[in-house]
Structure formats: C-alpha cells, structure tokens
Design an enzyme around this catalytic site. Structure first.
Site, PDB file in Angstrom:
ATOM      1  CD  GLU A 149      -2.812  -1.325   2.446  1.00  0.00           C
ATOM      2  OE1 GLU A 149      -2.309  -0.671   3.464  1.00  0.00           O
ATOM      3  OE2 GLU A 149      -3.665  -2.084   2.540  1.00  0.00           O
ATOM      4  CG  HIS A 182      -5.765  -0.564   5.118  1.00  0.00           C
ATOM      5  ND1 HIS A 182      -4.418  -1.264   5.212  1.00  0.00           N
ATOM      6  CD2 HIS A 182      -6.399  -0.679   6.258  1.00  0.00           C
ATOM      7  CE1 HIS A 182      -4.609  -1.876   6.298  1.00  0.00           C
ATOM      8  NE2 HIS A 182      -6.032  -1.870   6.763  1.00  0.00           N
TER       9      HIS A 182
END
Length: 222
Positions: free
Chosen positions: A155, A172
C-alpha cells in the site's frame, strides 16, 4: 448520547455494509448467502455484521471459522460449512481474518475458479489473503460480478486492478471514522494502564497468536 459507547469495530462494519450495498446494486458491477470467515474476536465480529444484514431479509448465511462461535447461530439463517462449499455456493463472499502463514494466499486462482461467475467478493481484513495477480486474471476472464477491496499486499496500491471497471478499490480506510479511531485510542490507553497497574487485561493476545505471527514474519523477512 454523551455516554454512548461505540465499539471501534463498527467503523469497519459500517464500511463493509456500504460495500455490500454498492456491489449488490451493481455500482461496481446478489445478495443471498454470505461468507464470513473470521479468525479472532478482535476482527470484524460476525454478530455485528449479521445485525446489519437483517434489513436485507433472511438470506442463508454460510460461515466458516477455525474456532466456531456458535453464539451467532441465532442470527438469521447461519449455516456452518467448509470453505470450498462457500466458494461454490455463495453469492457474496466477505473475508474477516488476520494475515498469517495459514491465511497468506488463501484465495488463489484455484479458489476463484470455484466461485460463481456472478459472485461478489469483499475483503476488508488484510492484504495478501487474496492473491492479487490471480484475482486480476480471473476478472479479466469475466469471472465474478464485482469485487470490493480495502486492503492490499503493498500500500498504496498501484497494480492493474485499478483498470478493472467492476473492481471497487478503497485505500485501507475501514477504520478511518472519527468515532472508531477515538475508541481505538481510548481502549489501547486503558489497556496499557491496566498492564502497568498489574491489573487483568481485557483483550490479551493469546500465546497461540504470537506463535502464528512469529512464524509468518520470520517467513516474510527471510
């Protein structure tokens, strides 16, 4: 309302339900059986998810867990079964589990091939549980009616799933609500205070979890 205590998990559950509705309406491109695979009580508790499914009617809900919690059996139509049966029969599959040696790449091309062509897949737990490359190729071949993912192996995510129209990606943000973050900070602080006061902890991590995670991170690093 000032004394209302909102569990941190509700932030994630709220996002999950938004993704369920979004996918079901075809906005990422039905809603009947649901797969809730959770592995620890601290993850998205199925009972919270099930409570929010009631307005949708009484779908048959398929559940699998390494440690079955039969206190949820009274919610809707809960049926405990195997993962493969869930992959084959569920219209909507939602994942709720940690990432470790047992769950890494739990869903690969093999598991995706078992799913219905129009099944919906949601992951708000941890990246790495679904093999992202296998998911991309499955979607390119027309498999699955829609996918919603909030967590990724690396990420921020920069992979090819961004180019799939029926794949809804979020960064997220399942716990990024103000009330959720506030409760997380308060509960963590209270637990630290209990530790230093030699008081009983409310949410101790089981020793078995340490062993699982130790094996996973040793494998990941080396």
């Amino acid at each position: 309302m000032d004394n209302l205590i909102i569990p941190p998990i509700l932030g994630l559950v709220g996002m999950l339900m938004a993704l369920v509705v979004t996918c079901s309406l075809g906005l990422c491109r039905a809603m009947s059986p649901m797969y809730s695979y959770h592995n620890r009580d601290t993850w998205a508790k199925p009972r919270w998810v099930l409570r929010r499914l009631k307005p949708f009617g009484t779908p048959k809900i398929l559940v699998n867990d390494v440690m079955p919690d039969h206190t949820i059996d009274g919610y809707l139509k809960v049926h405990w079964t195997t993962k493969n049966e869930i992959y084959k029969n569920a219209d909507l599959i939602s994942l709720h589990l940690p990432l470790n040696t047992k769950t890494k790449d739990m869903i690969t091309a093999k598991e995706l091939s078992l799913m219905k062509d129009n099944a919906l897949l949601i992951n708000t737990s941890r990246g790495g549980i679904i093999n992202e490359k296998d998911l991309f190729f499955a979607l390119k071949k027309g498999k699955l009616g829609g996918v919603a993912i909030d967590v990724f192996e690396n990420e921020p995510y920069e992979g090819p799933l961004k180019n799939i129209e029926r794949c809804l990606l979020t960064s997220h943000m399942g716990s990024m609500s103000e009330d959720c973050r506030t409760r997380m900070e308060i509960e963590s602080t209270e637990e630290i205070v209990r530790f230093f006061n030699n008081e009983q902890l409310k949410n101790p991590v089981p020793e078995s979890e340490y062993n699982i995670q130790k094996g996973f991170w040793n494998w990941k690093i080396f």
